[in-house]
Design an enzyme around this catalytic site. Structure first.
Site, PDB file in Angstrom:
ATOM      1  N   ASP A  14     -63.772  30.845 -93.636  1.00 22.12           N
ATOM      2  CA  ASP A  14     -62.511  30.359 -94.204  1.00 22.12           C
ATOM      3  C   ASP A  14     -61.500  30.065 -93.098  1.00 22.12           C
ATOM      4  OD1 ASP A  14     -60.729  29.668 -96.154  1.00 22.12           O
ATOM      5  OD2 ASP A  14     -60.228  31.720 -96.729  1.00 22.12           O
ATOM      6  N   ASN A  59     -65.622  23.516-104.325  1.00 22.21           N
ATOM      7  CA  ASN A  59     -65.079  22.611-103.305  1.00 22.21           C
ATOM      8  C   ASN A  59     -65.019  21.149-103.761  1.00 22.21           C
ATOM      9  OD1 ASN A  59     -66.412  24.446-100.438  1.00 22.21           O
ATOM     10  ND2 ASN A  59     -64.400  24.541-101.376  1.00 22.21           N
TER      11      ASN A  59
HETATM   12  C1  FPP Z   1     -62.987  26.880 -95.733  1.00 15.53           C
HETATM   13  O1  FPP Z   1     -61.859  26.543 -94.987  1.00 15.53           O
HETATM   14  C2  FPP Z   1     -64.116  26.144 -95.242  1.00 15.53           C
HETATM   15  C3  FPP Z   1     -64.816  25.218 -95.944  1.00 15.53           C
HETATM   16  C4  FPP Z   1     -64.545  24.865 -97.327  1.00 15.53           C
HETATM   17  C5  FPP Z   1     -65.906  24.502 -95.322  1.00 15.53           C
HETATM   18  C6  FPP Z   1     -66.718  25.322 -94.401  1.00 15.53           C
HETATM   19  C7  FPP Z   1     -67.532  24.445 -93.568  1.00 15.53           C
HETATM   20  C8  FPP Z   1     -67.721  24.604 -92.255  1.00 15.53           C
HETATM   21  C9  FPP Z   1     -67.163  25.719 -91.470  1.00 15.53           C
HETATM   22  C10 FPP Z   1     -68.570  23.715 -91.499  1.00 15.53           C
HETATM   23  C11 FPP Z   1     -69.901  23.606 -92.137  1.00 15.53           C
HETATM   24  C12 FPP Z   1     -70.929  23.473 -91.190  1.00 15.53           C
HETATM   25  C13 FPP Z   1     -72.148  23.054 -91.493  1.00 15.53           C
HETATM   26  C14 FPP Z   1     -73.196  23.229 -90.504  1.00 15.53           C
HETATM   27  C15 FPP Z   1     -72.504  22.427 -92.758  1.00 15.53           C
HETATM   28  P1  FPP Z   1     -60.645  25.886 -95.722  1.00 15.53           P
HETATM   29  O2  FPP Z   1     -60.749  24.423 -95.593  1.00 15.53           O
HETATM   30  O3  FPP Z   1     -60.590  26.382 -97.134  1.00 15.53           O
HETATM   31  O4  FPP Z   1     -59.462  26.429 -94.892  1.00 15.53           O
HETATM   32  P2  FPP Z   1     -58.011  26.758 -95.425  1.00 15.53           P
HETATM   33  O5  FPP Z   1     -58.154  27.884 -96.390  1.00 15.53           O
HETATM   34  O6  FPP Z   1     -57.291  27.131 -94.191  1.00 15.53           O
HETATM   35  O7  FPP Z   1     -57.483  25.510 -96.053  1.00 15.53           O
END
Ligand code: FPP
Length: 234
Positions: free
Chosen positions: A13, A61
């Site tokens: 996250d 998502n």
């Molecule tokens: C949450 O951060 C993260 C995600 C929804 C996506 C996670 C994906 C990756 C780390 C990369 C994936 C890698 C591969 C190899 C497929 P957020 O966007 O919710 O962060 P925030 O809470 O700060 O908005």
């Protein structure tokens, strides 16, 4: 005594917040996050973890803005195009948990290519949870089981151990890590974390490097897991 967790799961996250802090678009946070997947996976393999499960895309998502969803869909492809050789060199086997069908054909193809190419590797299993939701996983398993019972293929006598095999992830999770300060599970591996140790770190995922994983492993090694029983000294 071996104090290395066999199965580690991570809720990655904080990509968006990290990017915002740097004055970058959210997608830059996801890109950096994908680089961290590489670093952390290689460290996990070095440290003798058997299975690393990463929450890369949840069933929730899809509610994000279209351009972000589209970028997140492209990430696995970009990741494997860049790192597949390194995964091969390190004997890492790629698998996934979730329903792949909803992704664009190209994304599905790259993921399956990585799965097939690494299928005979005997080192750590790197499992990407994509279009994954734990309640849905349990529901799908339950439907499959009910179907088998209805068809007379098996008796209605399932055990907890057997039910695990109806899930995308059959293993018990030993250690669950969530980055970026939130203290919640967000529909991740609800069945499998029954006795997991949990670590919630304030570090965002783009900041979570090899040393951060090592710190979590040291913390885990110092914990006294009792699985509902009593500690040895009692
Ligand atoms: C949450 O951060 C993260 C995600 C929804 C996506 C996670 C994906 C990756 C780390 C990369 C994936 C890698 C591969 C190899 C497929 P957020 O966007 O919710 O962060 P925030 O809470 O700060 O908005």
């Amino acid at each position: 005594m071996d104090t290395t967790p066999k199965t580690v799961a991570i809720i990655m996250d904080g990509n968006g917040r990290w990017a915002k802090k740097q004055g970058l678009p959210r997608t830059a946070g996801h890109k950096k996050g994908a680089d961290r997947v590489r670093d952390v996976a290689l460290e996990a393999q070095r440290r003798g973890i058997q299975k690393l499960i990463l929450y890369a895309f949840s069933t929730e998502n899809w509610k994000r803005p279209e351009d972000e969803v589209s970028y997140l869909c492209k990430l696995p492809g970009m990741f494997f195009n860049t790192f597949i050789q390194e995964l091969m060199d390190n004997n890492i086997r790629v698998t996934f948990a979730g329903e792949l069908e909803r992704f664009p054909a190209g994304t599905q193809k790259t993921i399956m290519k990585a799965v097939n190419q690494t299928a005979n590797n005997t080192g750590m299993e790197l499992c990407l949870a994509i279009n994954y939701g734990s309640r849905r996983e349990i529901l799908l398993g339950m439907r499959k089981y009910a179907d088998q019972v209805a068809k007379g293929e098996r008796a209605n006598d399932i055990t907890e151990e057997e039910f695990s095999n109806y899930l995308f992830v059959p293993e018990e999770v030993d250690l669950l890590i969530r980055t970026s300060g939130e203290v919640r599970i967000s529909n991740f591996l609800l069945w499998q974390i029954a006795y997991a140790e949990m670590i919630f770190t304030p570090k965002s995922w783009p900041e979570f490097d090899e040393a951060a994983l090592d710190e979590c492993l040291a913390d885990f090694a110092g914990r006294n897991r009792r699985f509902g029983g009593l500690a040895d000294e009692n």
